[in-house]
Design a protein around this motif. Structure first.
Motif, short mmCIF file in Angstrom:
data_model
loop_
_atom_site.label_atom_id
_atom_site.label_comp_id
_atom_site.label_asym_id
_atom_site.label_seq_id
_atom_site.Cartn_x
_atom_site.Cartn_y
_atom_site.Cartn_z
N ARG A 236 0.65 -1.01 0.13
CA ARG A 236 -0.32 0.14 -0.04
C ARG A 236 1.10 1.23 0.48
O ARG A 236 0.15 2.35 -0.52
N ASP A 237 1.64 0.81 0.51
CA ASP A 237 2.83 1.90 0.45
C ASP A 237 3.84 2.32 -0.80
O ASP A 237 4.40 3.38 -1.49
N ARG A 240 2.75 5.45 -4.79
CA ARG A 240 2.85 7.23 -4.12
C ARG A 240 3.75 8.08 -4.05
O ARG A 240 3.51 9.02 -3.43
#
Length: 310
Positions: A236-237, A240
């Motif tokens: 999820r990191d 981005r």
């Protein structure tokens, strides 16, 4: 050299050989007595002048105790003072230093200086005390790896197909444990760390002395160059832009905590475009393409002198 990346790449393990030094023995030679004939006796009948004997005359006290005469005592004190060796030195606090020594007296100290085996804390400083540091993404803290606590999560990250292509450490836990332990039991030139963001483990880092690493054979290394490898572990990191944010924070942290270090370097795989972009975002400059044993890499450098411009 281990991999380097925001989602990272493979390399060789850091060097762990340490040099040794051997003290040099100094001999004192006494020549034969002058004019000694073939019929000389084994024992010389030596007559000392009265003044010389007086120097070592013994005083007898009222209680019958004996002590050396005042002149002999003074001479003894003087000999003790002149045989002492004084050494003055200065060091950088990062594993290398220079020293100057001055000494008086005709003999060496009874106990030779201790071995100059590198102190693990001197090669990089105590990385455990570097953080936490505030970043736009939150508070980041580099915590040196503990095998029993961190091996399962690092193993899971290394076996992610997206990571394997660049780190090359996929496999059973014992193989990854060997990679970690080789750094932990080394001389301190490479420190594996977990990156905690707001207290949550989300990245794996290797902070290392690039000038003492095999990487130094492939680029014009400078003393105290500090290398950095990064793996963003949490899916999820990724993607981005957080890699560039964290890389800038850690590079600046290394420059702040290691005054002798003028540059932070990295060598992501040239094919790993997102990783190279993350280093550029973090204020690194592209220096050159270099051929390493396991990859063609982009040599990325963050200079202390340019840190406020890039």
């Amino acid at each position: 050299m281990p991999p380097t990346d925001a989602s990272a790449n493979a390399g060789t393990a850091p060097v762990t050989d340490a040099g040794t030094t051997s003290p040099t023995a100094h001999e004192s030679r006494i020549g034969p007595a002058a004019d000694a004939g073939a019929d000389s006796e084994d024992t010389l009948d030596l007559h000392l002048p009265d003044e010389f004997v007086a120097l070592f005359a013994e005083d007898t006290g009222a209680d019958g105790s004996r002590s050396l005469g005042a002149t002999a005592t003074a001479g003894q004190a003087s000999a003790s003072a002149t045989s002492a060796v004084t050494v003055e030195g200065t060091g950088t606090g990062t594993g290398t230093g220079t020293g100057t020594g001055t000494g008086t007296g005709a003999c060496a100290p009874e106990n030779p200086p201790a071995s100059t085996t590198p102190n693990p804390d001197d090669l990089l400083g105590d990385v455990a005390d570097w953080g936490p540091v505030n970043t736009p993404a939150g508070a980041l803290h580099l915590v040196p790896v503990r095998i029993e606590r961190d091996l399962p999560i690092i193993s899971r990250w290394m076996n992610d197909p997206a990571v394997t292509a660049f780190w090359g450490l996929a496999g059973p836990e014992n193989a990854i444990e060997e990679h970690l332990r080789s750094q932990l039991v080394g001389d301190g030139r490479s420190v594996p760390c977990m990156g905690l963001l707001e207290g949550t483990p989300m990245s794996y880092w290797e902070i290392y002395r690039a000038d003492l690493d095999p990487l130094a054979r492939h680029y014009p290394a400078r003393p105290h160059d500090t290398g950095v490898h990064l793996l963003i572990g949490g899916i999820r990191d990724r993607g981005r832009g957080i890699g560039g944010t964290l890389l800038r924070a850690v590079a600046d942290l290394a420059l702040d905590k290691r005054p002798a270090c003028a540059r932070v370097v990295a060598e992501p795989d040239i094919r790993n475009t997102p990783s190279v972009a993350a280093f550029l975002t973090a204020g690194f400059r592209f220096s050159a393409e270099i051929d390493l044993p396991a990859k063609r890499a982009a040599l990325m450098i963050r200079d202390r002198s340019l840190r406020h411009l890039l």
